[in-house]
Design a protein around this motif. Structure first.
Motif, PDB file in Angstrom:
ATOM      1  N   PHE A 191       0.847  -1.192   0.000  1.00 32.90           N
ATOM      2  CA  PHE A 191       0.000   0.000   0.000  1.00 32.90           C
ATOM      3  C   PHE A 191       0.879   1.236   0.000  1.00 32.90           C
ATOM      4  N   ARG A 192       0.639   2.109  -0.940  1.00 38.64           N
ATOM      5  CA  ARG A 192       1.469   3.301  -1.060  1.00 38.64           C
ATOM      6  C   ARG A 192       0.968   4.439  -0.179  1.00 38.64           C
ATOM      7  N   ARG A 193      -0.319   4.732  -0.249  1.00 34.50           N
ATOM      8  CA  ARG A 193      -0.889   5.771   0.622  1.00 34.50           C
ATOM      9  C   ARG A 193      -1.485   5.054   1.822  1.00 34.50           C
ATOM     10  N   VAL A 194      -0.991   5.358   3.010  1.00 38.11           N
ATOM     11  CA  VAL A 194      -1.368   4.592   4.194  1.00 38.11           C
ATOM     12  C   VAL A 194      -2.141   5.460   5.181  1.00 38.11           C
ATOM     13  N   TYR A 195      -3.004   4.783   5.936  1.00 36.69           N
ATOM     14  CA  TYR A 195      -3.891   5.424   6.899  1.00 36.69           C
ATOM     15  C   TYR A 195      -3.840   4.636   8.206  1.00 36.69           C
ATOM     16  N   PRO A 196      -4.174   5.272   9.319  1.00 36.77           N
ATOM     17  CA  PRO A 196      -4.209   4.531  10.588  1.00 36.77           C
ATOM     18  C   PRO A 196      -5.330   3.508  10.581  1.00 36.77           C
ATOM     19  N   GLY A 197      -5.052   2.344  11.144  1.00 30.22           N
ATOM     20  CA  GLY A 197      -6.055   1.282  11.221  1.00 30.22           C
ATOM     21  C   GLY A 197      -5.765   0.170  10.242  1.00 30.22           C
ATOM     22  N   ILE A 198      -6.501  -0.925  10.392  1.00 30.16           N
ATOM     23  CA  ILE A 198      -6.320  -2.068   9.509  1.00 30.16           C
ATOM     24  C   ILE A 198      -6.949  -1.773   8.155  1.00 30.16           C
ATOM     25  N   ASN A 199      -6.228  -2.096   7.100  1.00 24.28           N
ATOM     26  CA  ASN A 199      -6.739  -1.879   5.755  1.00 24.28           C
ATOM     27  C   ASN A 199      -7.785  -2.947   5.427  1.00 24.28           C
ATOM     28  N   PRO A 200      -8.919  -2.567   4.816  1.00 26.40           N
ATOM     29  CA  PRO A 200      -9.932  -3.574   4.474  1.00 26.40           C
ATOM     30  C   PRO A 200      -9.408  -4.679   3.571  1.00 26.40           C
ATOM     31  N   ASP A 201      -8.350  -4.410   2.815  1.00 27.63           N
ATOM     32  CA  ASP A 201      -7.802  -5.429   1.928  1.00 27.63           C
ATOM     33  C   ASP A 201      -7.064  -6.522   2.693  1.00 27.63           C
ATOM     34  N   LEU A 202      -6.823  -6.306   3.975  1.00 28.82           N
ATOM     35  CA  LEU A 202      -6.364  -7.359   4.874  1.00 28.82           C
ATOM     36  C   LEU A 202      -7.511  -7.853   5.748  1.00 28.82           C
ATOM     37  N   GLU A 203      -8.255  -6.926   6.301  1.00 29.45           N
ATOM     38  CA  GLU A 203      -9.315  -7.267   7.250  1.00 29.45           C
ATOM     39  C   GLU A 203     -10.377  -8.178   6.639  1.00 29.45           C
ATOM     40  N   LEU A 204     -10.895  -7.829   5.471  1.00 28.71           N
ATOM     41  CA  LEU A 204     -12.012  -8.578   4.903  1.00 28.71           C
ATOM     42  C   LEU A 204     -11.581  -9.935   4.348  1.00 28.71           C
ATOM     43  N   PRO A 205     -10.482 -10.059   3.589  1.00 29.37           N
ATOM     44  CA  PRO A 205     -10.049 -11.397   3.183  1.00 29.37           C
ATOM     45  C   PRO A 205      -9.713 -12.309   4.360  1.00 29.37           C
ATOM     46  N   LEU A 206      -9.173 -11.759   5.451  1.00 28.53           N
ATOM     47  CA  LEU A 206      -8.944 -12.592   6.640  1.00 28.53           C
ATOM     48  C   LEU A 206     -10.261 -13.105   7.194  1.00 28.53           C
ATOM     49  N   ALA A 207     -11.266 -12.220   7.299  1.00 23.53           N
ATOM     50  CA  ALA A 207     -12.570 -12.636   7.812  1.00 23.53           C
ATOM     51  C   ALA A 207     -13.203 -13.675   6.902  1.00 23.53           C
ATOM     52  N   LEU A 208     -13.070 -13.504   5.588  1.00 22.38           N
ATOM     53  CA  LEU A 208     -13.639 -14.456   4.650  1.00 22.38           C
ATOM     54  C   LEU A 208     -12.926 -15.799   4.711  1.00 22.38           C
ATOM     55  N   ALA A 209     -11.605 -15.772   4.886  1.00 23.07           N
ATOM     56  CA  ALA A 209     -10.865 -17.029   5.008  1.00 23.07           C
ATOM     57  C   ALA A 209     -11.293 -17.784   6.258  1.00 23.07           C
ATOM     58  N   ARG A 210     -11.460 -17.069   7.366  1.00 22.63           N
ATOM     59  CA  ARG A 210     -11.895 -17.721   8.609  1.00 22.63           C
ATOM     60  C   ARG A 210     -13.313 -18.266   8.495  1.00 22.63           C
ATOM     61  N   ALA A 211     -14.122 -17.628   7.615  1.00 17.87           N
ATOM     62  CA  ALA A 211     -15.495 -18.096   7.401  1.00 17.87           C
ATOM     63  C   ALA A 211     -15.564 -19.226   6.384  1.00 17.87           C
ATOM     64  N   GLY A 212     -14.437 -19.586   5.801  1.00 14.07           N
ATOM     65  CA  GLY A 212     -14.412 -20.684   4.845  1.00 14.07           C
ATOM     66  C   GLY A 212     -14.844 -20.308   3.446  1.00 14.07           C
ATOM     67  N   CYS A 213     -14.847 -19.023   3.104  1.00 15.08           N
ATOM     68  CA  CYS A 213     -15.234 -18.571   1.772  1.00 15.08           C
ATOM     69  C   CYS A 213     -14.038 -18.696   0.834  1.00 15.08           C
ATOM     70  N   GLY A 214     -14.194 -19.496  -0.210  1.00 12.96           N
ATOM     71  CA  GLY A 214     -13.097 -19.727  -1.135  1.00 12.96           C
ATOM     72  C   GLY A 214     -13.082 -18.795  -2.329  1.00 12.96           C
ATOM     73  N   ARG A 215     -13.917 -17.759  -2.333  1.00 16.34           N
ATOM     74  CA  ARG A 215     -13.998 -16.849  -3.467  1.00 16.34           C
ATOM     75  C   ARG A 215     -12.941 -15.754  -3.444  1.00 16.34           C
TER      76      ARG A 215
END
Length: 470
Positions: A191-215
Motif C-alpha cells: 500500500f502506497r498511501r497509508v492510513y491509521p487502522g487495519i486496511n480492508p484489503d487485509l481485514e475482509l479477506p482474513l474474515a472471509l478465510a476464517r469463514a471458509g469462503c473460497g472466493r
C-alpha cells in the motif's frame, strides 16, 4: 548508517532526499497528488531493512508525509475522540510508504528505477532508486514475511508457511499501489498511501478465510507499522496464475460476438457468496430511516459538486435528484441491511480462474476515500450497482455499441445473485437505482476531467437513470 543510526538521523536524512523525491514522486502512477506541486515533506518513520552502509545494496523503509497546496489544515474529531497521530499527519499531507534502494551506483538493469544521486547528508554520494525493482531487495521482503516478528517499528505476521527462494517481479498493471509477484505463486500488494487502522484489503479477506469462503485469495502473511500507530503496509496472497480479469474477459466476448450470460450469472453467485460470508463473519445492521436520509443527502451533495464541474448534467438534474430523494427516510424490510462489502466492485476487481470459477480481489475500497469511511457498513446493493455499471461500460466501449448485451448480462448477474442468496437485488429497485445513479454521476465527472472521449458512456446511463423509475 546502521539500523540504530536510522532512528538518530532522520532530521539529516530527509533534507538530503527531498530534492530527489520532489521530482520523482509526482511521476509515480500511485501518487495521488498529481497536478499539484509538492511543497514539503515530514518524516513519520524510518527504518533500514538492510543496512545502507554496507558494500551491497541497502533498503530504506520510509513513511513520509507529503505536503501539497489545498490540503486541509483543520482536523475533525471522530465520535468525540481527538484525531490520531497519523490523521494529524494526513491533515498536513498524505502519508506514503516508500522502499528505497541505496547503492554506490545502480547497474544498467536498474536504470529505469533510478531516483537520483544524493548530494549531502548521511547518504551523500550514494544512489537512491525504487527498491521494489531490485530482485535482491524484493527477496528480502519475502524473507521478512517468512519469519514473523518485529523489525524496528515494523511488525511481520503470517497465517501460513511462506515458501522461500522465489524470484520477484514488479506487476506493472498496478495503479494506486504496487505489487510484487513471487515465482508466479504469490503476490505481495504494498500500500502506497497509508492510513491509521487495519486496511480492508487485509481485514475482509482474513474474515472471509476464517469463514471458509473460497472466493477470495486468503492472506498468507502481512506487515504493519505501529509508529506512530498501527497501520497496514502490505499483504501477501496466492497469485492466481492464468486468471483473466472480468473486464478483459467481457471485452473479448464482445469482440468475438459471444454472449456473457453464463459468466455473468456465475459472477452473481460468487458476489452473493462473498456478501453472505461477510454478513456471517462481521456485524450487520438494519437500514434505518436516518441512515437512508444520510445516504440521500451525501448523494445529493456529490451531485451538486458534479453539476458545478460538468454543466452537461443540468438537463437531467430533476430526475437524478428524484432517484436520490426516493430513498431518503426509507426503511427496508427483510433483507434491507447494511454490512461490510467490497466497496469498489467492478469487473476489473474480479478474476476468472483457469478452473472456470470467479474470485473477487482488491477489497481496499475506493482509495481516495478515508479509511474509516471505507470500513463502514453499507448496503450490499452498492457492490451490485458497481458491477451493473461495469457491464454497461464494457458494452459501450466496444463498437458498435451493444446496450442489449449489457442488459442481458445485468439480468443474468442479478439472477445468479438471487439464486445464491435467496434475495433478488432488483427487489430493492429504489436503492439500487440510487446507487447506480450515484456511480454514474461520479463517472461523468471522472471522464470529463480525464477522458473526454469517454463522456458519452456515463452520459447515456444518466439519460436512462434520470427517466421515470420502473
Amino acid at each position: 548508517m546502521s539500523e540504530a543510526a536510522s532512528t538518530r538521523t532522520p532530521v539529516a536524512l530527509l533534507p538530503s532526499l527531498s530534492p530527489l523525491l520532489r521530482e520523482w514522486l509526482p511521476r509515480q502512477r500511485w501518487f495521488a497528488g498529481k497536478g499539484h506541486p509538492v511543497t514539503g515533506f515530514a518524516l513519520v518513520a524510518a527504518v533500514e531493512l538492510l543496512p545502507v552502509d554496507s558494500v551491497g545494496p541497502g533498503l530504506l523503509h520510509l513513511l513520509l508525509r507529503v505536503r501539497q497546496p489545498g490540503q486541509a489544515l483543520g482536523l475533525r474529531t471522530t465520535a468525540g475522540h481527538p484525531p490520531s497521530a497519523l490523521c494529524e499527519a494526513a491533515a498536513g499531507g498524505d502519508c506514503y510508504q516508500l522502499l528505497l534502494g541505496v547503492r554506490g551506483a545502480v547497474p544498467p538493469y536498474l536504470a529505469p528505477a533510478l531516483i537520483g544521486r544524493v548530494a549531502e547528508g548521511p547518504l551523500a554520494g550514494r544512489t537512491v532508486y525504487e527498491g521494489l525493482h531490485d530482485p535482491r531487495l524484493a527477496g528480502l521482503l519475502l524473507e521478512r514475511l517468512r519469519t514473523p516478528g518485529r523489525f524496528g517499528p515494523l511488525r511481520f505476521e503470517r497465517a501460513a508457511p511462506v515458501p522461500g527462494g522465489l524470484r520477484a517481479r514488479v506487476l506493472d498493471a498496478e495503479q494506486s499501489n504496487s505489487s510484487l509477484v513471487y515465482g508466479n505463486s504469490l503476490i505481495l500488494k504494498i500500500f502506497r498511501r497509508v492510513y491509521p487502522g487495519i486496511n480492508p484489503d487485509l481485514e475482509l479477506p482474513l474474515a472471509l478465510a476464517r469463514a471458509g469462503c473460497g472466493r477470495v485469495p486468503a492472506p498468507i502473511a502481512w506487515f504493519e507499522s505501529d509508529t506512530p500507530e498501527p497501520c497496514t503496509l502490505g499483504v501477501l496472497q496466492p497469485f492466481l496464475r492464468g486468471s483473466q480479469d472480468g473486464w478483459r474477459l467481457a471485452l473479448k466476448a464482445l469482440a468475438d460476438g459471444d454472449d456473457f450470460i453464463g459468466e455473468a450469472q456465475a459472477l452473481g453467485r460468487a458476489t452473493a457468496e462473498v456478501h453472505t460470508a461477510l454478513a456471517a463473519a462481521l456485524p450487520t445492521v438494519s437500514l434505518s430511516g436516518s441512515q437512508t436520509r444520510h445516504l440521500a443527502t451525501a448523494m445529493n451533495e456529490r451531485l451538486d459538486a458534479a453539476l458545478r464541474a460538468v454543466p452537461a448534467l443540468l438537463p437531467y438534474v430533476r430526475g437524478l435528484r428524484a432517484a436520490f430523494d426516493a430513498i431518503a427516510g426509507a426503511t427496508f424490510d427483510g433483507d434491507g441491511r447494511a454490512q461490510r462489502i467490497h466497496g469498489d466492485l467492478h469487473l476489473g476487481q474480479t478474476l476468472h480462474t483457469p478452473d472456470g470459477g470467479w474470485s473477487v480481489i482488491d477489497f481496499e475500497g475506493e482509495p481516495a476515500r478515508p479509511l474509516d469511511e471505507r470500513r463502514r457498513v453499507q448496503p450490499p446493493v452498492r457492490d451490485i450497482a458497481g458491477i451493473l455499471r461495469s457491464f454497461d461500460y464494457a458494452a459501450r466501449s466496444y463498437r458498435p455499441w451493444n446496450p442489449a448485451w449489457a442488459a442481458r448480462c445485468r439480468a443474468a448477474y442479478c439472477e445468479g445473485y438471487a439464486d445464491a442468496s435467496g434475495s433478488d437485488p432488483r427487489a430493492e429497485a429504489e436503492l439500487l437505482r440510487a446507487y447506480e445513479t450515484d456511480k454514474a454521476v461520479y463517472e461523468v465527472v471522472y471522464e470529463a476531467r480525464h477522458r473526454p472521449d469517454w463522456l458519452p458512456v456515463p452520459m447515456s446511463a444518466i439519460q436512462r437513470l434520470a427517466g421515470p423509475a420502473g
